[in-house]
Design an enzyme around this catalytic site. Structure first.
Site, PDB file in Angstrom:
ATOM      1  N   SER B  20     -17.606 -63.878   6.126  1.00  0.00           N
ATOM      2  CA  SER B  20     -17.120 -64.841   7.112  1.00  0.00           C
ATOM      3  C   SER B  20     -17.981 -66.104   7.097  1.00  0.00           C
ATOM      4  O   SER B  20     -17.473 -67.215   7.229  1.00  0.00           O
ATOM      5  CB  SER B  20     -17.117 -64.212   8.505  1.00  0.00           C
ATOM      6  OG  SER B  20     -16.336 -63.039   8.498  1.00  0.00           O
ATOM      7  N   ASP B 150     -31.469 -66.738  -0.710  1.00  0.00           N
ATOM      8  CA  ASP B 150     -32.638 -67.284  -0.006  1.00  0.00           C
ATOM      9  C   ASP B 150     -33.559 -66.174   0.491  1.00  0.00           C
ATOM     10  O   ASP B 150     -34.762 -66.351   0.627  1.00  0.00           O
ATOM     11  CB  ASP B 150     -32.190 -68.184   1.155  1.00  0.00           C
ATOM     12  CG  ASP B 150     -31.155 -67.495   2.058  1.00  0.00           C
ATOM     13  OD1 ASP B 150     -30.254 -66.817   1.522  1.00  0.00           O
ATOM     14  OD2 ASP B 150     -31.268 -67.632   3.290  1.00  0.00           O
ATOM     15  N   GLY B 449      11.026 -23.112  17.321  1.00  0.00           N
ATOM     16  CA  GLY B 449      10.306 -22.719  18.538  1.00  0.00           C
ATOM     17  C   GLY B 449       9.117 -21.847  18.162  1.00  0.00           C
ATOM     18  O   GLY B 449       8.974 -21.424  17.005  1.00  0.00           O
ATOM     19  N   SER B 451       6.485 -18.717  17.820  1.00  0.00           N
ATOM     20  CA  SER B 451       6.651 -17.313  17.486  1.00  0.00           C
ATOM     21  C   SER B 451       6.820 -16.524  18.793  1.00  0.00           C
ATOM     22  O   SER B 451       6.072 -16.731  19.742  1.00  0.00           O
ATOM     23  CB  SER B 451       5.408 -16.818  16.735  1.00  0.00           C
ATOM     24  OG  SER B 451       5.510 -15.444  16.512  1.00  0.00           O
ATOM     25  N   SER B 523       9.194 -23.707  12.167  1.00  0.00           N
ATOM     26  CA  SER B 523       9.276 -25.124  11.736  1.00  0.00           C
ATOM     27  C   SER B 523       8.609 -26.059  12.740  1.00  0.00           C
ATOM     28  O   SER B 523       9.280 -26.805  13.456  1.00  0.00           O
ATOM     29  CB  SER B 523      10.723 -25.533  11.479  1.00  0.00           C
ATOM     30  OG  SER B 523      11.600 -25.088  12.479  1.00  0.00           O
TER      31      SER B 523
END
Lengths: 296, 609
Positions: B20, B150, B449, B451, B523
């Site tokens: 920067s 420097d 859903g 188990s 799932s």
């Protein structure tokens, strides 16, 4: 005419945004950047008209010549113009003079813009901001994602690679698109000249009634500008580098009455164009805060 | 604009290398800072500055409040300056590893890169990471700015040591030029003016180097390619195809081919504005009209008829991963490649690259900021060219389908196979014919859903009922499938994704065969259920959320799995130590801890009628 990469990039951006949008709209503020953006949009879809309306968030405090120019340009482009004013703010008599620039901008611009976008359900909103204008704008993406409530999160922007703009959003979210991101003030003026784009006459120097306030020349556009004690309007040769609400837009002394002279003046300018905009400096990190709240 | 050209470059490198500050110096010395902006920096320097009494030039670029408060760069800033020879767009990119995606954002549109190195620290991991990304993005010319000279007394030996260690590292990055310059951004040595303190250095200053470098061009003569962005049809008499010329040039009368359809026509006109033009070249945004009325849509590509690119649906690609959520092979993402958006997934992660050495490491996932080589599979064939040959036709991004965030940046290496070789067998007895024979509408009912929530119980009841009504059905049950088709898969995230992908495709084949398929799988992830949904026509996929609280499921614990998981014997168990993402908009939401299985079954039945 030679290939102009800036113009082609902007046109690509505009087409890409429209292709990914359900309800696009272009913010039209009547100024020079809006004029260039509108011209680019017309080119992008020529011979069709741009497939979106223009939206002017009207604070009711614009210069009279701006309203005249707006009518002319909308007719020429054959597009629909929507105007929106924050009616609550209007009823409450919110004015830049008595309520201060910060509160006035918040109510009549930021709040009004959000109300207008919600009212119409716009999901993609074009704005004419440029990265060279201001330090927080220099940080913003071309496709700038807004969460529900129109908020900008500068610390968590979407990566934006190549020209592959991600236009996907969820319900309630929106995208602000800035086709002029990579343009500078000088680019804008040179393009206006090359393409002979009509602009508001206030950009050209002319003798106008002004008062000197807060280090800048404020034009006495109509009787709503109350004069302070001892203040007397004087006639000066002035012009505007940016246009907003007249009590908040400072003029500069200038003899530039042609585009050539404006370009030469811009090239040699030692102060930034937004210096005359009082709303940029009313608090530290001012523009970034306004943008986070939903301002352009 | 017009007569002078534009060079886009980035500054990159590690944290605190002075990027920067260097840009602040370039802006300052090129007189691109307005007086009011400089005054603001002087005021800010007193509050945030790191340079004592001097103005902190980095504050010209670090424009966000959070950046100024922390004294760091978070996101890329674009700044503009000009010399009499050319205009510059410079992207100041952040050095922190955390913000690598913002650095990549800046690099993707740059012609050249200025890589900064702190002379006191030499080449760091971040220097190597950024150099690698710069090379990956196809930037060939770099400037190595050895900064803060420097602070090392302008020592030539320090300079030479860093240069040779960088060159040794960069050997395999294929840079065409590496110009090393010793400088001090803070004090201005060798930025604009040659420094008297480096008499041993005879090379150019940074500014003279930037003025003389050629912008990256795709070079040489290329055949015409233009992805169609938008079809412009204002009225029946005009049909224009808009886009930006990706490569090559086009003239009125040229023969063009539309890919992937292969239709052929000639260019009737090149519309730009009120006047038509005869010719258009690379980079120009134009509207083409053709002699023939062809069916062309967004994402198609117009190409020179005598030199056509390939069409394919599977590629090898380099991929930069940019999300906190790791890349999982098999998971569906949205792919954007030129003007085409479509479904796709990474089928294989071949390896990832070590940022320091470039060596190949085996990987099952890609994590944030990692670079890998992957195989990408798309849902349909697309027009493409390798990134090295044609950037606009070889670059792509991956978008997460749930969050809509941009999560990956990819560059195509080559096609894995030509799509033209894998024609779908066209079948005369089709899905509709089979469904008619069975007198039913084939559908997929997808139970999801926890188990123990009752998925299998309800699915079994439903199948019995449908069977009694003389419907043809089949149940795909999680446990059973894992004994056969998916016995090679475990319970890690990667394996769970693959598990669902296979089941979704099996279910699809079965509906094509005319069956009503009941899929009963935990799932747990939305992305995979979406993958399954996307395989089916609208209305043919019913997502049924079997919702019972974890407490109820754990209490039931029909298979004893919760107890096992609580004992730590079953890792990655959904609900315990692996997440379950509930459906947001299922077709049916059953509260199986309140309604009886029979009642739940009736509700599905109603939906199916």
């Amino acid at each position: 005419m030679a290939y102009d990469p800036l113009e082609s990039e902007s046109i690509e951006i505009i087409r890409e945004a429209v292709a990914g949008a359900e309800r696009p709209v272009m913010l039209y503020s009547i100024g020079k950047d809006s004029s260039v953006m509108l011209h680019l949009a017309r080119k992008a879809f020529y011979p069709a008209s741009p497939p979106f309306p223009l939206l002017h968030v009207d604070t009711t405090w614009k210069f009279r010549e701006m309203y005249q120019h707006r009518a002319r340009m909308v007719a020429e482009a054959g597009m629909t113009l929507l105007t929106y004013t924050n009616q609550d703010g209007l009823a409450a008599g919110i004015s830049p003079i008595t309520h201060g620039s910060s509160y006035f901008t918040d109510v009549m611009k930021t709040e009004a813009l959000k109300q207008a976008l919600n009212l119409h359900g716009f999901d993609v909103v074009f704005g004419g901001a440029r990265r060279d204008e201001e330090k927080s704008r220099a940080k913003e993406r071309i496709f700038s994602f807004r969460s529900e409530g129109h908020r900008w999160d500068p610390k968590n922007q979407r990566p934006e690679l190549w020209n592959l703009y991600n236009t996907r959003i969820r319900k309630g979210e929106s995208i602000r698109v800035f086709p002029l991101s990579n343009w500078t003030e000088l680019d804008v003026w040179q393009y206006i000249q090359r393409e002979a784009i009509p602009i508001v006459p206030l950009y050209f120097a002319k003798e106008r009634p002004v008062v000197f306030r807060a280090g800048t020349w404020i034009m006495v556009d109509d009787e709503r500008l109350p004069l302070e004690v001892g203040e007397k309007p004087q006639t000066r040769m002035v012009r505007f580098r940016t246009l907003g609400c007249y009590p908040l837009s400072g003029a500069i002394e200038s003899i530039a009455t042609t585009l050539d002279e404006i370009i030469s003046e811009t090239f040699h300018a030692r102060v930034s164009e937004r210096q005359g905009r009082l709303i940029d400096s009313d608090q530290p990190g001012s523009m970034e805060k306004k943008k986070q709240e939903g301002y352009f | 604009m017009g007569d002078i050209d534009t060079l886009r470059f980035i500054t990159c490198g590690s944290v605190d290398d002075g990027k920067s500050t260097l840009i602040g110096r370039l802006l300052y010395e090129s007189k691109s800072i307005f007086d009011d902006q400089m005054r603001a920096v002087e005021v800010d320097s007193r509050q945030y500055g790191t340079q004592g009494e001097q103005a902190d030039l980095a504050l010209l670029v670090d424009g966000l409040q959070a950046e100024r408060e922390q004294g760091i760069t978070i996101d890329v800033a674009y700044r503009f300056f000009a010399t009499p020879n050319r205009r510059f767009i410079v992207a100041d990119t952040p050095g922190h590893e955390q913000y690598t995606r913002n650095m990549a954002t800046g690099a993707s549109t740059a012609d050249i890169a200025v890589i900064l190195i702190d002379a006191r620290k030499g080449v760091l991991t971040q220097t190597r990471r950024h150099s690698r990304i710069v090379a990956l993005m196809g930037i060939r010319q770099v400037v190595l700015a050895i900064n803060k000279m420097d602070l090392v007394g302008f020592s030539p030996s320090v300079f030479r040591e860093i240069v040779s260690s960088f060159q040794a590292f960069a050997n395999d990055l294929q840079f065409s030029s590496i110009q090393a310059i010793p400088l001090s951004a803070l004090q201005g040595d060798n930025v604009f003016v040659p420094s008297a303190r480096t008499p041993w250095y005879s090379g150019p200053t940074l500014m003279s180097r930037l003025n003389s470098m050629a912008p990256a061009s795709q070079g040489g003569a290329h055949p015409f390619r233009m992805p169609v962005q938008w079809v412009n049809r204002p009225n029946l008499d005009f049909r224009g195809f808009t886009g930006r010329v990706a490569q090559g040039a086009i003239q009125k009368g040229d023969s063009v081919c539309v890919l992937p359809s292969g239709l052929i026509s000639r260019v009737k006109g090149i519309v730009v504005w009120q006047d038509e033009q005869e010719r258009a070249g690379e980079g120009e945004s134009i509207t083409l009209t053709l002699e023939d009325e062809l069916d062309i849509s967004r994402g198609d590509v117009l190409v020179a008829q005598d030199s056509q690119p390939a069409v394919a649906d599977a590629f090898q690609a380099h991929l930069l991963w940019m999300s906190e959520q790791s890349l999982v092979a098999g998971r569906p993402y949205l792919v954007k490649l030129h003007a085409k958006e479509l479904n796709g997934s990474v089928s294989t992660i071949k390896h990832k690259e070590d940022v320091n050495t470039g060596s190949h490491l085996a990987a099952r996932t890609l994590e944030l900021n990692e670079i890998g080589v992957v195989n990408l599979t798309l849902s349909q064939p697309v027009v493409f060219e390798p990134y090295k040959v044609n950037r606009p036709l070889g670059a792509f991004i991956l978008i997460d389908k749930m969050t809509q965030a941009t999560v990956g940046a990819g560059m195509i290496d080559f096609a894995l196979r030509r799509a033209t070789n894998i024609h779908w067998q066209s079948l005369e007895v089709d899905r509709t014919a089979r469904a008619q024979l069975m007198h039913q509408r084939p559908r997929c009912v997808w139970f999801t859903g926890l188990s123990g929530s009752g998925k299998s119980t309800i699915a079994n009841l439903l199948e019995k009922q449908l069977h009694a009504e003389r419907r043809h059905t089949f149940i795909l049950d999680g446990d059973n499938i894992r004994h056969g088709l998916n016995q090679d898969l475990g319970f890690t995230v990667t394996d769970r994704v693959e598990n669902i992908r296979r089941i979704a495709h099996v279910a699809k084949l079965m509906t094509d065969a005319g069956l009503i398929v009941l899929v009963s799988f935990i799932s747990p992830f939305r992305a995979e259920r979406q993958l399954a949904r996307d395989l089916f026509a609208e209305g043919d996929f019913l997502e049924v959320f079997v919702d019972a609280s974890l407490a109820v499921c754990e209490h039931r614990d029909t298979k004893g799995l919760y107890a096992k998981s609580r004992r730590g014997e079953l890792p990655n168990f959904t609900g315990i130590d692996s997440a379950y993402e509930a459906p947001l908009r299922p077709e049916l939401h059953l509260s199986s801890d309140k309604e009886s299985p029979e009642a739940c079954m009736r509700r599905i039945l109603e939906k199916l009628r």
